[in-house]
Design a protein around this motif. Structure first.
Motif, PDB file in Angstrom:
ATOM      1  N   ARG A 273       3.796  -7.820  10.830  1.00 43.25           N
ATOM      2  CA  ARG A 273       5.234  -8.072  10.775  1.00 43.25           C
ATOM      3  C   ARG A 273       5.892  -7.179   9.747  1.00 43.25           C
ATOM      4  NH1 ARG A 273       7.651 -13.660  10.999  1.00 43.25           N
ATOM      5  NH2 ARG A 273       9.191 -12.307  11.956  1.00 43.25           N
ATOM      6  N   ARG A 274       7.087  -6.713  10.047  1.00 45.81           N
ATOM      7  CA  ARG A 274       7.848  -5.862   9.140  1.00 45.81           C
ATOM      8  C   ARG A 274       8.927  -6.691   8.458  1.00 45.81           C
ATOM      9  NH1 ARG A 274       7.301  -0.482   9.859  1.00 45.81           N
ATOM     10  NH2 ARG A 274       9.395  -0.087   9.064  1.00 45.81           N
ATOM     11  N   GLY A 275       9.364  -6.219   7.281  1.00 43.75           N
ATOM     12  CA  GLY A 275      10.468  -6.861   6.602  1.00 43.75           C
ATOM     13  C   GLY A 275      10.091  -8.055   5.754  1.00 43.75           C
ATOM     14  N   LEU A 276       8.782  -8.283   5.522  1.00 37.23           N
ATOM     15  CA  LEU A 276       8.367  -9.386   4.674  1.00 37.23           C
ATOM     16  C   LEU A 276       8.302  -8.951   3.218  1.00 37.23           C
ATOM     17  CD1 LEU A 276       5.456 -11.015   6.723  1.00 37.23           C
ATOM     18  CD2 LEU A 276       7.789 -11.854   6.468  1.00 37.23           C
ATOM     19  N   ALA A 277       8.602  -9.864   2.320  1.00 37.51           N
ATOM     20  CA  ALA A 277       8.450  -9.602   0.886  1.00 37.51           C
ATOM     21  C   ALA A 277       7.034  -9.974   0.468  1.00 37.51           C
ATOM     22  CB  ALA A 277       9.469 -10.411   0.090  1.00 37.51           C
ATOM     23  N   LEU A 278       6.383  -9.066  -0.256  1.00 41.48           N
ATOM     24  CA  LEU A 278       4.998  -9.256  -0.681  1.00 41.48           C
ATOM     25  C   LEU A 278       4.898  -9.161  -2.189  1.00 41.48           C
ATOM     26  CD1 LEU A 278       3.188  -6.883   1.862  1.00 41.48           C
ATOM     27  CD2 LEU A 278       3.895  -9.261   2.205  1.00 41.48           C
ATOM     28  N   ASP A 279       3.875  -9.806  -2.757  1.00 36.87           N
ATOM     29  CA  ASP A 279       3.544  -9.539  -4.146  1.00 36.87           C
ATOM     30  C   ASP A 279       3.045  -8.099  -4.244  1.00 36.87           C
ATOM     31  OD1 ASP A 279       4.241 -11.870  -5.379  1.00 36.87           O
ATOM     32  OD2 ASP A 279       2.289 -12.814  -5.175  1.00 36.87           O
ATOM     33  N   GLY A 280       3.121  -7.520  -5.433  1.00 37.69           N
ATOM     34  CA  GLY A 280       2.740  -6.118  -5.599  1.00 37.69           C
ATOM     35  C   GLY A 280       1.302  -5.863  -5.196  1.00 37.69           C
ATOM     36  N   ARG A 281       1.028  -4.646  -4.775  1.00 38.85           N
ATOM     37  CA  ARG A 281      -0.318  -4.253  -4.336  1.00 38.85           C
ATOM     38  C   ARG A 281      -0.826  -3.159  -5.266  1.00 38.85           C
ATOM     39  NH1 ARG A 281      -2.266  -4.882   0.840  1.00 38.85           N
ATOM     40  NH2 ARG A 281      -0.144  -5.036   1.647  1.00 38.85           N
ATOM     41  N   LEU A 282      -2.054  -3.306  -5.760  1.00 42.74           N
ATOM     42  CA  LEU A 282      -2.691  -2.304  -6.598  1.00 42.74           C
ATOM     43  C   LEU A 282      -3.748  -1.578  -5.792  1.00 42.74           C
ATOM     44  CD1 LEU A 282      -3.147  -4.348  -9.900  1.00 42.74           C
ATOM     45  CD2 LEU A 282      -1.319  -2.752  -9.318  1.00 42.74           C
ATOM     46  N   LYS A 283      -3.538  -0.279  -5.571  1.00 40.98           N
ATOM     47  CA  LYS A 283      -4.424   0.536  -4.750  1.00 40.98           C
ATOM     48  C   LYS A 283      -4.599  -0.120  -3.392  1.00 40.98           C
ATOM     49  CE  LYS A 283      -6.908   3.161  -8.264  1.00 40.98           C
ATOM     50  NZ  LYS A 283      -8.220   3.552  -8.771  1.00 40.98           N
ATOM     51  N   HIS A 284      -5.858  -0.344  -2.979  1.00 36.76           N
ATOM     52  CA  HIS A 284      -6.125  -0.923  -1.667  1.00 36.76           C
ATOM     53  C   HIS A 284      -6.486  -2.399  -1.755  1.00 36.76           C
ATOM     54  CE1 HIS A 284      -5.922   3.104  -0.065  1.00 36.76           C
ATOM     55  NE2 HIS A 284      -6.868   3.502  -0.905  1.00 36.76           N
ATOM     56  N   GLU A 285      -6.187  -3.016  -2.896  1.00 38.25           N
ATOM     57  CA  GLU A 285      -6.483  -4.432  -3.036  1.00 38.25           C
ATOM     58  C   GLU A 285      -5.571  -5.246  -2.124  1.00 38.25           C
ATOM     59  OE1 GLU A 285      -6.148  -5.551  -7.079  1.00 38.25           O
ATOM     60  OE2 GLU A 285      -7.608  -4.092  -7.804  1.00 38.25           O
ATOM     61  N   ASP A 286      -6.064  -6.399  -1.721  1.00 35.37           N
ATOM     62  CA  ASP A 286      -5.267  -7.286  -0.889  1.00 35.37           C
ATOM     63  C   ASP A 286      -4.209  -7.955  -1.747  1.00 35.37           C
ATOM     64  OD1 ASP A 286      -4.394  -8.456   1.367  1.00 35.37           O
ATOM     65  OD2 ASP A 286      -6.143  -9.719   1.704  1.00 35.37           O
ATOM     66  N   THR A 287      -3.193  -8.525  -1.095  1.00 33.09           N
ATOM     67  CA  THR A 287      -2.116  -9.182  -1.824  1.00 33.09           C
ATOM     68  C   THR A 287      -1.694 -10.418  -1.051  1.00 33.09           C
ATOM     69  OG1 THR A 287       0.018  -8.840  -2.897  1.00 33.09           O
ATOM     70  CG2 THR A 287      -0.277  -7.832  -0.736  1.00 33.09           C
ATOM     71  N   ASN A 288      -0.565 -11.005  -1.415  1.00 33.05           N
ATOM     72  CA  ASN A 288      -0.081 -12.234  -0.805  1.00 33.05           C
ATOM     73  C   ASN A 288       1.389 -12.093  -0.445  1.00 33.05           C
ATOM     74  OD1 ASN A 288      -2.489 -14.058  -1.328  1.00 33.05           O
ATOM     75  ND2 ASN A 288      -2.008 -13.478  -3.427  1.00 33.05           N
ATOM     76  N   LEU A 289       1.884 -13.071   0.298  1.00 34.70           N
ATOM     77  CA  LEU A 289       3.323 -13.180   0.453  1.00 34.70           C
ATOM     78  C   LEU A 289       3.946 -13.356  -0.925  1.00 34.70           C
ATOM     79  CD1 LEU A 289       3.414 -15.663   3.461  1.00 34.70           C
ATOM     80  CD2 LEU A 289       4.023 -13.242   3.551  1.00 34.70           C
ATOM     81  N   ALA A 290       5.144 -12.810  -1.102  1.00 35.06           N
ATOM     82  CA  ALA A 290       5.780 -12.857  -2.417  1.00 35.06           C
ATOM     83  C   ALA A 290       5.949 -14.292  -2.894  1.00 35.06           C
ATOM     84  CB  ALA A 290       7.134 -12.162  -2.356  1.00 35.06           C
TER      85      ALA A 290
END
Length: 341
Positions: A273-290
């Motif tokens: 999905r496009r247009g979602l707010a995410l928590d920051g991503r460091l390199k290729h690490e996984d992240t979460n919804l903001a």
């Protein structure tokens, strides 16, 4: 160094400066924010008499980096803090704040110098729109010199927000719908067991419907929606569903329904999905919804860049049946919804 400690290290291309940091995630505890600290290692020979500075920057970006052309940058600096680390302006002991810094200084020797910053802003990410934190070390005659990429090093860091769980507050929303040509109303109540949910935690939703109206209720759906307000430059609002359960549940006229639904608002279910707010991503690490934004009263919303919140919505269709003597008719329907933030 203890093998339990992971140290992040980045060295400039000409080996003149290097940054050492014990962590890259810094938590906002609402009343206090983890400081950003680390150690800069310099090579006096490569510096050739220049000074060394370290900078903490918070930048709001509202376009891709490849769009920065013709001298126009689609970014705005929310704050920049620059400090000189070499030649040192204070004794190392006064600038050393953590045990990790002390261990790094002992290990790296006389050419290592500590740095320390306080963080003040929120980090989220929305498509190509983001609030970014970065630590940069560079050398020059003064801090306003144009930075030479060969003699500088940049390390992205992430500021995350921790929300202490408040078990006393139970979110509840309820409303009454009155339909035309119906003497009695439809009552809908939506509630959550608690206010705070952490990443990966299921969201149980309780729905209570008392249908005293003459309409039949059907196609009940429950969803979690992410609401992102870009308040810095345009007051844009983006609303995206991040979890949804659609059912064939119905509440005929004169009946009631009380049911629990469970939703899973996870980034893993919204990868495409496009247009979602995410928590920051460091390199290729996984992240979460903001994470939801917690805005203190003394802080202007504009300096946050983006504000993220979530709401639970229940939707249904109220179907009005019509019939004439000898045959049945289709009738009309209306959509009904109620939200709970």
């Amino acid at each position: 160094m203890s093998p339990k400690h992971v140290i992040f290290k980045k060295v400039s291309r000409d080996k003149s400066v290097a940054v050492y940091m014990a962590k890259r995630d810094f938590v906002d505890h609402c009343d206090v924010v983890d400081p950003v600290d680390g150690v800069i290692l310099i090579d006096p020979v490569q510096l050739k008499g220049k000074k060394v500075y370290v900078m903490l920057s918070c930048t709001f970006r509202y376009g891709r980096q490849d769009m920065d052309v013709m001298g126009v940058a689609f970014r705005r600096d929310l704050f920049l803090v620059t400090r000189q680390v070499y030649p040192e302006l204070q004794d190392k002991e006064k600038l050393t704040h953590t045990k990790i810094q002390q261990k790094l200084l002992r290990k790296l020797g006389d050419n290592a110098f500590p740095f320390f910053f306080e963080v003040r802003k929120k980090q989220n990410q929305l498509s190509k729109c983001a609030v970014e934190f970065e630590v940069k070390a560079f050398c020059g005659e003064n801090q306003d010199d144009k930075i030479d990429k060969q003699s500088s090093v940049r390390l992205t860091i992430r500021k995350i927000q921790h929300s202490p769980e408040n078990t006393k507050l139970v979110p509840v929303a309820e409303t009454t719908f009155e339909f035309l040509m119906s003497e009695k109303p439809l009552h809908v109540k939506l509630s959550l067991p608690k206010e705070t949910f952490y990443h990966g935690e299921p969201v149980p939703v309780n729905v209570e419907i008392t249908n005293s109206s003459s309409r039949n209720i059907k196609d009940i759906s429950v969803s979690v929606e992410q609401v992102t307000n870009v308040v810095l430059y345009s007051n844009d609002k983006y609303v995206k569903s991040v979890a949804k359960e659609e059912t064939n549940d119905s509440v005929p006229s004169g009946t009631s329904l009380k049911k629990d639904y469970t939703l899973y608002p996870l980034l893993a279910h919204n990868k495409d999905r496009r247009g979602l707010a995410l928590d920051g991503r460091l390199k290729h690490e996984d992240t979460n919804l903001a994470s939801s934004s917690i805005v203190k009263q003394e802080v202007l919303k504009e300096v946050q860049g983006m504000l993220v919140s979530y709401k639970v919505i229940v939707r249904m269709i109220g179907l009005q049946q019509e019939a004439s003597e000898g045959h049945g008719g289709g009738g009309s329907h209306g959509r009904i919804w109620i939200d709970c933030k």
